[in-house]
Design a protein around this motif. Structure first.
Motif, PDB file in Angstrom:
ATOM      1  N   CYS A   1      -8.948   2.019 -73.609  1.00 25.04           N
ATOM      2  CA  CYS A   1      -8.366   1.287 -72.845  1.00 25.04           C
ATOM      3  C   CYS A   1      -9.118   1.087 -71.467  1.00 25.04           C
ATOM      4  CB  CYS A   1      -6.829   1.421 -72.546  1.00 25.04           C
ATOM      5  SG  CYS A   1      -6.067   0.190 -71.316  1.00 25.04           S
TER       6      CYS A   1
ATOM      7  N   CYS B   1      -6.431   1.351 -68.330  1.00 22.84           N
ATOM      8  CA  CYS B   1      -5.911   2.564 -67.621  1.00 22.84           C
ATOM      9  C   CYS B   1      -6.593   3.937 -68.104  1.00 22.84           C
ATOM     10  CB  CYS B   1      -4.516   2.716 -68.199  1.00 22.84           C
ATOM     11  SG  CYS B   1      -4.005   2.994 -69.802  1.00 22.84           S
TER      12      CYS B   1
ATOM     13  N   CYS C   1      -3.253  -1.118 -76.130  1.00 24.66           N
ATOM     14  CA  CYS C   1      -2.853   0.194 -75.603  1.00 24.66           C
ATOM     15  C   CYS C   1      -1.473   0.486 -75.751  1.00 24.66           C
ATOM     16  CB  CYS C   1      -3.478  -0.018 -74.111  1.00 24.66           C
ATOM     17  SG  CYS C   1      -3.085   1.552 -73.334  1.00 24.66           S
TER      18      CYS C   1
ATOM     19  N   ASP D   1      -0.231   2.756 -73.918  1.00 24.18           N
ATOM     20  CA  ASP D   1       0.094   3.134 -72.606  1.00 24.18           C
ATOM     21  C   ASP D   1       0.733   1.996 -71.670  1.00 24.18           C
ATOM     22  OD1 ASP D   1       0.509   5.545 -71.340  1.00 24.18           O
ATOM     23  OD2 ASP D   1      -1.095   5.135 -70.118  1.00 24.18           O
ATOM     24  N   CYS D   2      -0.250   0.899 -71.674  1.00 22.87           N
ATOM     25  CA  CYS D   2      -0.142  -0.354 -70.685  1.00 22.87           C
ATOM     26  C   CYS D   2      -0.020  -1.560 -71.360  1.00 22.87           C
ATOM     27  CB  CYS D   2      -1.227  -0.346 -69.671  1.00 22.87           C
ATOM     28  SG  CYS D   2      -2.783  -0.830 -70.358  1.00 22.87           S
TER      29      CYS D   2
HETATM   30 ZN   LIG Z   1      -4.038   0.960 -71.021  1.00 21.59          ZN
END
Ligand SMILES: [Zn+2]
Length: 113
Positions: free
Chosen positions: A73, A76, A89, A91-92
């Motif tokens: 990604c 991030c 992603c 995560d984000c």
């Molecule tokens: Zn990310």
């Protein structure tokens, strides 16, 4: 079936190595194949066996190492495995990504006498 042309390309690479190292009989061919390459391992093995007939590669054990689709990604910096070809992603939830692996299609190692 595009596995035929892929198998032909790979066999050519193996035969070049055979010539270079004066191998008389190839026992093992190790391949690295990315999951995004769209290659069916069973179909590739089938084609490879077929076209390797009457060459020093005939009867060689084809070992296929599947490479997972690894993505980074860019927002991030998270690196993740894109399972089921989901490129969001985890995560984000971003989609600003860079493919790190998964398109491989090459001969990694050859064992022979
Ligand atoms: Zn990310």
């Amino acid at each position: 079936m595009h596995e035929v042309s892929i198998a032909e390309g790979l066999l050519q690479i193996v035969l070049d190595e055979v010539k270079k190292h004066s191998i008389s009989k190839v026992r093992v061919v190790k391949l690295k194949i990315g999951e995004l390459s769209g290659v069916q391992p069973s179909a590739l093995t089938f084609c490879f066996d077929l076209i390797a007939k009457d060459t020093p590669v005939e009867g060689a054990d084809l070992r296929i190492d599947m490479v997972p689709v690894k993505v980074k990604c860019l927002d991030c910096e998270d690196v993740f495995i894109a399972e089921d070809h989901s490129f969001f992603c985890p995560d984000c939830s971003g989609l600003n990504i860079e493919l790190m692996s998964g398109r491989e299609l090459h001969v990694q190692e050859i064992e022979g006498d």
